[in-house]
Design an enzyme around this catalytic site. Structure first.
Site, PDB file in Angstrom:
ATOM      1  N   GLY A   1       0.780  -1.229   0.000  1.00  0.00           N
ATOM      2  CA  GLY A   1       0.000   0.000   0.000  1.00  0.00           C
ATOM      3  C   GLY A   1       0.812   1.281   0.000  1.00  0.00           C
TER       4      GLY A   1
ATOM      5  N   ASN B   1       1.531   3.156  -2.567  1.00  0.00           N
ATOM      6  CA  ASN B   1       0.798   4.128  -3.383  1.00  0.00           C
ATOM      7  C   ASN B   1      -0.443   4.643  -2.648  1.00  0.00           C
ATOM      8  OD1 ASN B   1       1.889   4.651  -6.212  1.00  0.00           O
ATOM      9  ND2 ASN B   1       2.115   2.422  -6.042  1.00  0.00           N
TER      10      ASN B   1
ATOM     11  N   MET C   1      -4.619  -6.640  -6.966  1.00  0.00           N
ATOM     12  CA  MET C   1      -4.140  -7.681  -7.871  1.00  0.00           C
ATOM     13  C   MET C   1      -5.233  -8.675  -8.289  1.00  0.00           C
ATOM     14  SD  MET C   1      -1.182  -6.451  -8.266  1.00  0.00           S
ATOM     15  CE  MET C   1      -0.148  -7.646  -9.114  1.00  0.00           C
TER      16      MET C   1
ATOM     17  N   LEU D   1     -11.071  -7.345 -12.429  1.00  0.00           N
ATOM     18  CA  LEU D   1     -12.496  -7.065 -12.236  1.00  0.00           C
ATOM     19  C   LEU D   1     -13.264  -7.317 -13.539  1.00  0.00           C
ATOM     20  CD1 LEU D   1     -11.854  -3.777 -10.254  1.00  0.00           C
ATOM     21  CD2 LEU D   1     -12.752  -5.920  -9.283  1.00  0.00           C
TER      22      LEU D   1
ATOM     23  N   HIS E   1      -0.264   1.276 -13.138  1.00  0.00           N
ATOM     24  CA  HIS E   1       0.360   0.064 -13.678  1.00  0.00           C
ATOM     25  C   HIS E   1       1.859   0.322 -13.863  1.00  0.00           C
ATOM     26  CE1 HIS E   1       0.600  -3.747 -15.746  1.00  0.00           C
ATOM     27  NE2 HIS E   1       1.342  -3.158 -16.663  1.00  0.00           N
TER      28      HIS E   1
ATOM     29  N   ASP F   1      -5.570  -3.430 -18.150  1.00  0.00           N
ATOM     30  CA  ASP F   1      -4.489  -2.452 -18.298  1.00  0.00           C
ATOM     31  C   ASP F   1      -4.608  -1.664 -19.603  1.00  0.00           C
ATOM     32  OD1 ASP F   1      -3.485  -3.265 -15.842  1.00  0.00           O
ATOM     33  OD2 ASP F   1      -2.227  -4.813 -16.741  1.00  0.00           O
TER      34      ASP F   1
ATOM     35  N   GLN G   1       8.567   7.093  -8.804  1.00  0.00           N
ATOM     36  CA  GLN G   1       7.773   7.906  -9.736  1.00  0.00           C
ATOM     37  C   GLN G   1       6.281   7.648  -9.584  1.00  0.00           C
ATOM     38  OE1 GLN G   1       9.147  10.385 -11.511  1.00  0.00           O
ATOM     39  NE2 GLN G   1      10.952   9.759 -10.347  1.00  0.00           N
ATOM     40  N   GLU G   2       5.896   6.411  -9.279  1.00  0.00           N
ATOM     41  CA  GLU G   2       4.475   6.109  -9.038  1.00  0.00           C
ATOM     42  C   GLU G   2       3.938   7.020  -7.940  1.00  0.00           C
ATOM     43  OE1 GLU G   2       3.258   1.987  -8.700  1.00  0.00           O
ATOM     44  OE2 GLU G   2       5.100   1.298  -9.660  1.00  0.00           O
TER      45      GLU G   2
HETATM   46  C1  GAR Z   1       2.884  -0.968  -7.623  1.00  0.00           C
HETATM   47  O1  GAR Z   1       4.135  -1.018  -8.259  1.00  0.00           O
HETATM   48  C2  GAR Z   1       1.773  -0.967  -8.647  1.00  0.00           C
HETATM   49  O2  GAR Z   1       2.092  -0.240  -9.802  1.00  0.00           O
HETATM   50  C3  GAR Z   1       1.661  -2.421  -8.958  1.00  0.00           C
HETATM   51  O3  GAR Z   1       1.800  -3.068  -7.717  1.00  0.00           O
HETATM   52  C4  GAR Z   1       2.630  -2.267  -6.872  1.00  0.00           C
HETATM   53  C5  GAR Z   1       1.907  -2.041  -5.561  1.00  0.00           C
HETATM   54  O4  GAR Z   1       2.743  -1.441  -4.622  1.00  0.00           O
HETATM   55  N1  GAR Z   1       0.405  -2.731  -9.558  1.00  0.00           N
HETATM   56  C6  GAR Z   1       0.207  -3.752 -10.376  1.00  0.00           C
HETATM   57  O5  GAR Z   1       1.086  -4.529 -10.698  1.00  0.00           O
HETATM   58  C7  GAR Z   1      -1.205  -3.876 -10.897  1.00  0.00           C
HETATM   59  N2  GAR Z   1      -1.324  -5.021 -11.740  1.00  0.00           N
HETATM   60  P1  GAR Z   1       2.133  -0.719  -3.343  1.00  0.00           P
HETATM   61  O6  GAR Z   1       1.170  -1.717  -2.671  1.00  0.00           O
HETATM   62  O7  GAR Z   1       3.311  -0.433  -2.478  1.00  0.00           O
HETATM   63  O8  GAR Z   1       1.406   0.512  -3.806  1.00  0.00           O
END
Ligand code: GAR
Length: 197
Positions: free
Chosen positions: A12, A14, A90, A93, A109, A145, A173-174
């Site tokens: 979590g 992000n 993950m 839907l 993504h 996606d 960057q996310e």
């Molecule tokens: C992130 O890198 C996100 O982009 C990716 O999972 C990670 C979650 O990290 N998402 C996917 O792969 C979606 N298919 P976080 O729980 O620390 O945010």
């Protein structure tokens, strides 16, 4: 004020950045963090901040995705979200669920879409010899996606990178991109933003 639900399955990071961004004059507030995984580290982090959490496990529903999704809708009902942000959620839907939230659901993504939909994006970028990689925030549509791109951040691929080092560089960057895109989106701005990290 728009009400935002954040869906997670893991740590979590992000989600934390999103919910910490929704303060002051921000036009949205988080209303709930929902996880399909009761062990998701992000649940505790949300609770520490006083954010309501919901756990809707997918296992009991097996292949019955629509049963899982009805349970999600039930859990969301009292929180009345206007917008859903998928943040490391993950589970795929169904079109029925996605269409119900059309124009109101975002996803992050870890690739420069349309490249590398699905899993193992960092390893695939390395295997392809890419020199630039990154992440994308997009509106969720029924195709995986896919959907209109709202923002992308690019990072260099460096000599000696592993999937792990590259993932860490992208994640930085996310954390910048997703809060920025959400704020613009809530304000009605769907023009894509492009960042260079
Ligand atoms: C992130 O890198 C996100 O982009 C990716 O999972 C990670 C979650 O990290 N998402 C996917 O792969 C979606 N298919 P976080 O729980 O620390 O945010």
């Amino acid at each position: 004020t728009k009400r935002v639900a954040i869906f997670i399955s893991g740590g979590g990071s992000n989600m934390i950045r999103l919910l910490d961004s929704m303060t002051g004059d921000h036009p949205a507030r988080v209303c709930v963090v929902l996880s399909n995984n009761p062990k998701a580290g992000g649940l505790e982090r949300a609770e520490e901040r006083g954010v309501p959490t919901e756990i809707v496990r997918h296992q009991p529903f097996g292949a019955d995705t629509s049963g899982f999704e009805h349970a999600i809708l039930g859990a969301l009902a009292e929180h009345k979200p206007d917008i859903i942000c998928l943040a490391g959620f993950m589970r795929i839907l169904t079109a029925e669920f996605v269409n119900r939230w059309r124009g109101k659901m975002l996803n992050i993504h870890p690739s420069l879409l349309p490249k590398y939909k699905g899993l193992h994006t960092h390893a695939r970028a390395l295997a392809a010899g890419d020199t630039v990689h990154g992440c994308t925030v997009h509106e969720v549509t029924p195709a995986l996606d896919d959907g209109p791109i709202l923002g992308q951040a690019r990072v260099p691929v460096l000599a000696g990178d592993t999937a792990e080092t590259l993932a860490a560089r992208v994640l930085v960057q996310e954390h910048i991109l997703y809060p920025m895109v959400l704020r613009r989106f809530v304000g009605g701005d769907t023009a894509p933003v492009f960042l260079d990290g």
